[in-house]
Scaffold this motif. Structure first.
Motif, PDB file in Angstrom:
ATOM      1  N   SER A  65      45.802  33.080  43.230  1.00 57.06           N
ATOM      2  CA  SER A  65      45.683  33.388  41.798  1.00 57.06           C
ATOM      3  C   SER A  65      44.377  34.105  41.492  1.00 57.06           C
ATOM      4  O   SER A  65      43.385  33.960  42.203  1.00 57.06           O
ATOM      5  CB  SER A  65      45.689  32.097  40.966  1.00 57.06           C
ATOM      6  OG  SER A  65      46.789  31.295  41.248  1.00 57.06           O
ATOM      7  N   LEU A  66      44.411  34.839  40.398  1.00 58.07           N
ATOM      8  CA  LEU A  66      43.177  35.300  39.774  1.00 58.07           C
ATOM      9  C   LEU A  66      42.860  34.307  38.665  1.00 58.07           C
ATOM     10  O   LEU A  66      43.758  33.893  37.927  1.00 58.07           O
ATOM     11  CB  LEU A  66      43.346  36.687  39.160  1.00 58.07           C
ATOM     12  CG  LEU A  66      43.558  37.860  40.095  1.00 58.07           C
ATOM     13  CD1 LEU A  66      43.723  39.148  39.292  1.00 58.07           C
ATOM     14  CD2 LEU A  66      42.414  37.997  41.072  1.00 58.07           C
ATOM     15  N   LEU A  67      41.617  33.904  38.559  1.00 60.45           N
ATOM     16  CA  LEU A  67      41.147  33.102  37.433  1.00 60.45           C
ATOM     17  C   LEU A  67      40.272  34.025  36.604  1.00 60.45           C
ATOM     18  O   LEU A  67      39.202  34.441  37.047  1.00 60.45           O
ATOM     19  CB  LEU A  67      40.356  31.881  37.918  1.00 60.45           C
ATOM     20  CG  LEU A  67      39.651  31.054  36.840  1.00 60.45           C
ATOM     21  CD1 LEU A  67      40.641  30.513  35.815  1.00 60.45           C
ATOM     22  CD2 LEU A  67      38.849  29.928  37.475  1.00 60.45           C
ATOM     23  N   GLY A  91      53.497  41.247  39.140  1.00 62.44           N
ATOM     24  CA  GLY A  91      53.682  39.969  39.814  1.00 62.44           C
ATOM     25  C   GLY A  91      52.411  39.255  40.227  1.00 62.44           C
ATOM     26  O   GLY A  91      52.471  38.239  40.927  1.00 62.44           O
ATOM     27  N   VAL A  92      51.260  39.749  39.809  1.00 58.11           N
ATOM     28  CA  VAL A  92      50.005  39.073  40.131  1.00 58.11           C
ATOM     29  C   VAL A  92      49.893  37.833  39.251  1.00 58.11           C
ATOM     30  O   VAL A  92      50.081  37.902  38.033  1.00 58.11           O
ATOM     31  CB  VAL A  92      48.788  40.006  39.909  1.00 58.11           C
ATOM     32  CG1 VAL A  92      47.483  39.276  40.167  1.00 58.11           C
ATOM     33  CG2 VAL A  92      48.907  41.249  40.786  1.00 58.11           C
ATOM     34  N   ARG A  93      49.605  36.700  39.871  1.00 58.82           N
ATOM     35  CA  ARG A  93      49.473  35.437  39.136  1.00 58.82           C
ATOM     36  C   ARG A  93      48.044  35.339  38.591  1.00 58.82           C
ATOM     37  O   ARG A  93      47.075  35.306  39.355  1.00 58.82           O
ATOM     38  CB  ARG A  93      49.756  34.252  40.050  1.00 58.82           C
ATOM     39  CG  ARG A  93      49.742  32.923  39.331  1.00 58.82           C
ATOM     40  CD  ARG A  93      50.133  31.797  40.301  1.00 58.82           C
ATOM     41  NE  ARG A  93      50.443  30.582  39.602  1.00 58.82           N
ATOM     42  CZ  ARG A  93      49.546  29.644  39.292  1.00 58.82           C
ATOM     43  NH1 ARG A  93      48.278  29.796  39.635  1.00 58.82           N
ATOM     44  NH2 ARG A  93      49.916  28.553  38.651  1.00 58.82           N
ATOM     45  N   ILE A  94      47.940  35.299  37.256  1.00 65.07           N
ATOM     46  CA  ILE A  94      46.635  35.238  36.596  1.00 65.07           C
ATOM     47  C   ILE A  94      46.582  33.987  35.725  1.00 65.07           C
ATOM     48  O   ILE A  94      47.443  33.783  34.873  1.00 65.07           O
ATOM     49  CB  ILE A  94      46.373  36.490  35.725  1.00 65.07           C
ATOM     50  CG1 ILE A  94      46.607  37.774  36.517  1.00 65.07           C
ATOM     51  CG2 ILE A  94      44.951  36.455  35.160  1.00 65.07           C
ATOM     52  CD1 ILE A  94      46.570  39.039  35.687  1.00 65.07           C
ATOM     53  N   VAL A  95      45.559  33.181  35.956  1.00 68.01           N
ATOM     54  CA  VAL A  95      45.285  32.022  35.118  1.00 68.01           C
ATOM     55  C   VAL A  95      44.106  32.400  34.236  1.00 68.01           C
ATOM     56  O   VAL A  95      43.082  32.889  34.724  1.00 68.01           O
ATOM     57  CB  VAL A  95      44.952  30.778  35.973  1.00 68.01           C
ATOM     58  CG1 VAL A  95      44.538  29.608  35.088  1.00 68.01           C
ATOM     59  CG2 VAL A  95      46.125  30.400  36.863  1.00 68.01           C
ATOM     60  N   GLY A  96      44.242  32.199  32.941  1.00 69.88           N
ATOM     61  CA  GLY A  96      43.165  32.526  32.029  1.00 69.88           C
ATOM     62  C   GLY A  96      42.266  31.329  31.778  1.00 69.88           C
ATOM     63  O   GLY A  96      42.709  30.185  31.804  1.00 69.88           O
ATOM     64  N   TYR A 141      37.805  35.436  39.284  1.00 68.81           N
ATOM     65  CA  TYR A 141      37.700  34.776  40.583  1.00 68.81           C
ATOM     66  C   TYR A 141      39.027  34.904  41.311  1.00 68.81           C
ATOM     67  O   TYR A 141      40.078  34.831  40.687  1.00 68.81           O
ATOM     68  CB  TYR A 141      37.401  33.284  40.405  1.00 68.81           C
ATOM     69  CG  TYR A 141      36.102  33.002  39.684  1.00 68.81           C
ATOM     70  CD1 TYR A 141      34.955  32.676  40.391  1.00 68.81           C
ATOM     71  CD2 TYR A 141      36.024  33.069  38.293  1.00 68.81           C
ATOM     72  CE1 TYR A 141      33.763  32.417  39.729  1.00 68.81           C
ATOM     73  CE2 TYR A 141      34.835  32.819  37.627  1.00 68.81           C
ATOM     74  CZ  TYR A 141      33.705  32.491  38.351  1.00 68.81           C
ATOM     75  OH  TYR A 141      32.535  32.251  37.693  1.00 68.81           O
ATOM     76  N   VAL A 142      38.972  35.057  42.630  1.00 67.14           N
ATOM     77  CA  VAL A 142      40.167  34.973  43.457  1.00 67.14           C
ATOM     78  C   VAL A 142      40.189  33.562  44.029  1.00 67.14           C
ATOM     79  O   VAL A 142      39.214  33.110  44.638  1.00 67.14           O
ATOM     80  CB  VAL A 142      40.167  36.010  44.597  1.00 67.14           C
ATOM     81  CG1 VAL A 142      41.384  35.826  45.502  1.00 67.14           C
ATOM     82  CG2 VAL A 142      40.126  37.426  44.031  1.00 67.14           C
ATOM     83  N   PHE A 151      36.354  34.749  45.995  1.00 67.75           N
ATOM     84  CA  PHE A 151      35.651  35.952  45.547  1.00 67.75           C
ATOM     85  C   PHE A 151      35.366  35.832  44.060  1.00 67.75           C
ATOM     86  O   PHE A 151      36.129  35.205  43.331  1.00 67.75           O
ATOM     87  CB  PHE A 151      36.527  37.192  45.808  1.00 67.75           C
ATOM     88  CG  PHE A 151      35.867  38.504  45.489  1.00 67.75           C
ATOM     89  CD1 PHE A 151      34.950  39.068  46.352  1.00 67.75           C
ATOM     90  CD2 PHE A 151      36.171  39.175  44.314  1.00 67.75           C
ATOM     91  CE1 PHE A 151      34.348  40.288  46.063  1.00 67.75           C
ATOM     92  CE2 PHE A 151      35.579  40.387  44.009  1.00 67.75           C
ATOM     93  CZ  PHE A 151      34.663  40.945  44.900  1.00 67.75           C
ATOM     94  N   LYS A 152      34.276  36.444  43.636  1.00 63.32           N
ATOM     95  CA  LYS A 152      33.921  36.483  42.213  1.00 63.32           C
ATOM     96  C   LYS A 152      33.566  37.918  41.842  1.00 63.32           C
ATOM     97  O   LYS A 152      32.795  38.576  42.538  1.00 63.32           O
ATOM     98  CB  LYS A 152      32.726  35.578  41.953  1.00 63.32           C
ATOM     99  CG  LYS A 152      32.205  35.637  40.524  1.00 63.32           C
ATOM    100  CD  LYS A 152      30.982  34.752  40.357  1.00 63.32           C
ATOM    101  CE  LYS A 152      30.445  34.796  38.947  1.00 63.32           C
ATOM    102  NZ  LYS A 152      29.269  33.933  38.778  1.00 63.32           N
TER     103      LYS A 152
END
Length: 176
Positions: A65-67, A91-96, A141-142, A151-152
């Motif tokens: 996920s991306l945060l 389709g990229v999973r992104i959490v806000g 963040y990854v 990663f940031k």
């Protein structure tokens, strides 16, 4: 000996010039994080979408996920938001992580500009942001399938950042 003293300022200047020259090669946007290769800090916060559902760091388990740290008061977040929508459509999973923001304003923002997040966590007091070492919004963040930060990125995520930094790492993590 007197003549040697005349060259001291020249030697000092040369040393400083060398240091400054090396400094020009550094990335001014590089913000190292003490949390790289460590788990997302523990939290129990509500989601923006319904305001009553509490989530914890288990939302990252099983997914790369991306945060994304964002807020309605953040001008750069407005610039970044359309590209996050594009990534979500791919389709990229992104959490806000809605950071120190007004909940009603944040809901209006997502209704108006579309919601790229699978969920958005409300960090009203900024405690999770503090635990993450958030410098300011936006930050991304990854997070791997085990909930480990890999990663940031500080600043706007655009196509250049996606192609250069984020996509290769996400592909690598998804293939593990």
């Amino acid at each position: 000996m007197q003549r040697l003293k005349l060259f001291i300022p020249l030697a000092v200047f040369a040393a400083l010039a060398l240091l400054f020259w090396q400094g020009l090669k550094l990335d001014p946007n590089a913000m190292p994080s003490a949390l790289i290769d460590r788990p997302v800090p523990p939290f129990h916060l509500v989601t923006l979408e319904d305001g009553s559902q509490k989530v914890d760091r288990s939302v990252f388990k099983g997914h790369v996920s991306l945060l994304n740290v964002w807020a309605t008061w953040c001008v750069s977040c407005r610039v970044e938001h359309p590209y996050l929508n594009t990534l979500a459509e791919q389709g990229v999973r992104i959490v806000g992580l809605n950071y120190k923001d007004d909940v009603d304003q944040a809901r209006k923002w997502l209704a108006e500009f579309h919601n790229p997040y699978v969920l958005s966590i409300v960090d009203a007091d900024g405690r999770l942001g503090l635990d993450l070492g958030v410098f300011g919004a936006p930050e991304t963040y990854v997070v791997d399938r085990e909930g480990i930060i890999r990663f940031k990125h500080v600043g706007v995520v655009d196509e250049r950042v996606w192609l250069r930094d984020l996509r290769p790492l996400i592909q690598q993590l998804e293939n593990q």
